[in-house]
Design a protein around this motif. Structure first.
Motif, PDB file in Angstrom:
ATOM      1  N   GLY A   1      -6.218  -2.606   6.701  1.00 46.30           N
ATOM      2  CA  GLY A   1      -7.319  -3.048   5.862  1.00 46.30           C
ATOM      3  C   GLY A   1      -8.648  -3.167   6.590  1.00 46.30           C
TER       4      GLY A   1
ATOM      5  N   TYR B   1      -8.979   1.477  -0.028  1.00 44.98           N
ATOM      6  CA  TYR B   1      -7.853   0.549   0.081  1.00 44.98           C
ATOM      7  C   TYR B   1      -7.279   0.252  -1.305  1.00 44.98           C
ATOM      8  CZ  TYR B   1      -5.273  -3.342   2.264  1.00 44.98           C
ATOM      9  OH  TYR B   1      -4.298  -4.190   2.748  1.00 44.98           O
ATOM     10  N   ILE B   2      -8.152   0.003  -2.264  1.00 47.95           N
ATOM     11  CA  ILE B   2      -7.708  -0.311  -3.623  1.00 47.95           C
ATOM     12  C   ILE B   2      -7.042   0.904  -4.255  1.00 47.95           C
ATOM     13  CG2 ILE B   2      -8.416  -1.099  -5.897  1.00 47.95           C
ATOM     14  CD1 ILE B   2      -8.617  -3.170  -3.574  1.00 47.95           C
TER      15      ILE B   2
ATOM     16  N   THR C   1     -13.143  -0.471   1.273  1.00 45.76           N
ATOM     17  CA  THR C   1     -12.511  -1.223   0.192  1.00 45.76           C
ATOM     18  C   THR C   1     -12.068  -0.326  -0.951  1.00 45.76           C
ATOM     19  OG1 THR C   1     -13.691  -3.267   0.722  1.00 45.76           O
ATOM     20  CG2 THR C   1     -12.855  -3.038  -1.530  1.00 45.76           C
ATOM     21  N   ASP C   2     -12.915   0.596  -1.384  1.00 48.83           N
ATOM     22  CA  ASP C   2     -12.541   1.476  -2.494  1.00 48.83           C
ATOM     23  C   ASP C   2     -11.302   2.293  -2.158  1.00 48.83           C
ATOM     24  OD1 ASP C   2     -14.625   0.541  -4.003  1.00 48.83           O
ATOM     25  OD2 ASP C   2     -15.927   2.279  -3.691  1.00 48.83           O
TER      26      ASP C   2
ATOM     27  N   ILE D   1      -6.587  -8.032   6.080  1.00 51.99           N
ATOM     28  CA  ILE D   1      -7.230  -7.579   4.861  1.00 51.99           C
ATOM     29  C   ILE D   1      -8.637  -8.168   4.807  1.00 51.99           C
ATOM     30  CG2 ILE D   1      -6.266  -9.509   3.520  1.00 51.99           C
ATOM     31  CD1 ILE D   1      -6.109  -7.597   1.120  1.00 51.99           C
ATOM     32  N   LYS D   2      -9.587  -7.355   4.390  1.00 51.00           N
ATOM     33  CA  LYS D   2     -10.959  -7.840   4.237  1.00 51.00           C
ATOM     34  C   LYS D   2     -11.046  -8.742   3.007  1.00 51.00           C
ATOM     35  CE  LYS D   2     -12.955  -3.541   6.089  1.00 51.00           C
ATOM     36  NZ  LYS D   2     -13.770  -2.352   5.751  1.00 51.00           N
TER      37      LYS D   2
ATOM     38  N   GLN E   1     -11.579  -6.814  -0.123  1.00 51.47           N
ATOM     39  CA  GLN E   1     -10.371  -6.152  -0.610  1.00 51.47           C
ATOM     40  C   GLN E   1      -9.471  -7.148  -1.333  1.00 51.47           C
ATOM     41  OE1 GLN E   1      -9.024  -4.782   3.179  1.00 51.47           O
ATOM     42  NE2 GLN E   1     -10.252  -2.905   3.150  1.00 51.47           N
TER      43      GLN E   1
ATOM     44  N   THR F   1       0.831  -1.204   0.000  1.00 50.67           N
ATOM     45  CA  THR F   1       0.000   0.000   0.000  1.00 50.67           C
ATOM     46  C   THR F   1       0.869   1.258   0.000  1.00 50.67           C
ATOM     47  OG1 THR F   1      -0.368   0.386   2.393  1.00 50.67           O
ATOM     48  CG2 THR F   1      -1.808  -1.223   1.289  1.00 50.67           C
TER      49      THR F   1
END
Length: 228
Positions: free
Chosen positions: A103, A111-112, A108-109, A145-146, A149, A97
Motif C-alpha cells: 500500500g 490500490y482500490i 490509491t486509485d 496502508i495509506k 486508501q 488485494t
C-alpha cells in the motif's frame, strides 16, 4: 514476506492509539476467545492442510474451531475449489488485494482497483455477490496502508482488519519452535492472530499452529471467526 520495518510479535497498544481510524486490531472480551487468521491463500496443499488441522479440533464447548482467511484474488482465481472449501467449512473470508500490493508504494486509485479485482474473483468463484459471503473484510498486505486508501475502502463498506499477535511463520530466520513461542507467550484473550497459508510459511506453521491451538484449548480458550 518482508515488511518495511520490523514488526513486534505483539502489536503494542500505542500503535492502536496512533491509528484511530476504525482499524480493528483485536476484539477485547471477558471471554477467553482468540481469532485465528490466515493470509495469502488459497494455496494447494497448504490451505488444505490448515483446513484439515482446524477440522480435527474442537472448542471446549464442542463447537468447531473457525478462523478467517484473507485471500489474494489471483490465488482465488487459480484455486476456486479451495476457496469454496473454506466457505463450506464455515470459516469467514476477507480481501487481501489481487496481487498482494504494498500500500505504501501504490497509488490509491490503483490500490482500490486491485482490491476490486480480488472482490470480483471471490464473487466469480462462488457465483454469488460479495455481500452474501458475510464480508467485506480487508487486510492490507504487509500491514501497511495509506490513510487515503483505508478511508476509500471504508466508505465502500470494508472493515480494515489488522492484528494483535504475529506468528512470524514466513520468516526464514524464525525457527518453528520460536514461531510457537511467539504465539503462546504473547497472545491474550481477544487477540487477532496472524498465520500465513503460504508455501514460505508452511514449515513453521505446520509445527506451530496445531501446538498453539492445543495449548490454548487446554487453558479453556475458544477460537472463533471474524464476522462483520
Amino acid at each position: 514476506m518482508k515488511f518495511p520495518i520490523p514488526l513486534p510479535v505483539r502489536v503494542p497498544s500505542f500503535i492502536k492509539w496512533w491509528h484511530p481510524n476504525g482499524y480493528i486490531w483485536d476484539r477485547p472480551s471477558q471471554e477467553k476467545t482468540l481469532y485465528l487468521t490466515f493470509d495469502d491463500g488459497p494455496i494447494v496443499e497448504v490451505t488444505e492442510w490448515v483446513l484439515d488441522t482446524l477440522s480435527r479440533k474442537r472448542n471446549p464447548d464442542n463447537s468447531p474451531i473457525l478462523a478467517s482467511f484473507f485471500c489474494i484474488g489471483d490465488n482465488v482465481r487459480r484455486h476456486p475449489n479451495i476457496f469454496n472449501t473454506i466457505l463450506d467449512a464455515g470459516h469467514s473470508v476477507g480481501n487481501h488485494t489481487y496481487n498482494h500490493l504494498k500500500g505504501w508504494l501504490t497509488e490509491t486509485d490503483d490500490y482500490i482497483k486491485n482490491t476490486h479485482l480480488a472482490e470480483l474473483e471471490m464473487s466469480k468463484a462462488t457465483q454469488v455477490g460479495v455481500q452474501s459471503l458475510n464480508y467485506p473484510m480487508f487486510r492490507p498486505p504487509y500491514g501497511r496502508i495509506k490513510k487515503r486508501q483505508a478511508r476509500a475502502l471504508q466508505k465502500q463498506g470494508y472493515h480494515i482488519i489488522m492484528y494483535r499477535t504475529v506468528a512470524y511463520d514466513w520468516d526464514k530466520n524464525t525457527s518453528p519452535e520460536q514461531c510457537l513461542k511467539n504465539i503462546i507467550r504473547k497472545a491474550k484473550s481477544g487477540d487477532i492472530i496472524v498465520f500465513h497459508d503460504s508455501v514460505k510459511a508452511f514449515k513453521n506453521m505446520q509445527y506451530a499452529l496445531p501446538r498453539a491451538i492445543d495449548y490454548f484449548l487446554e487453558k479453556g480458550y475458544s477460537f472463533k471467526k471474524l464476522e462483520y
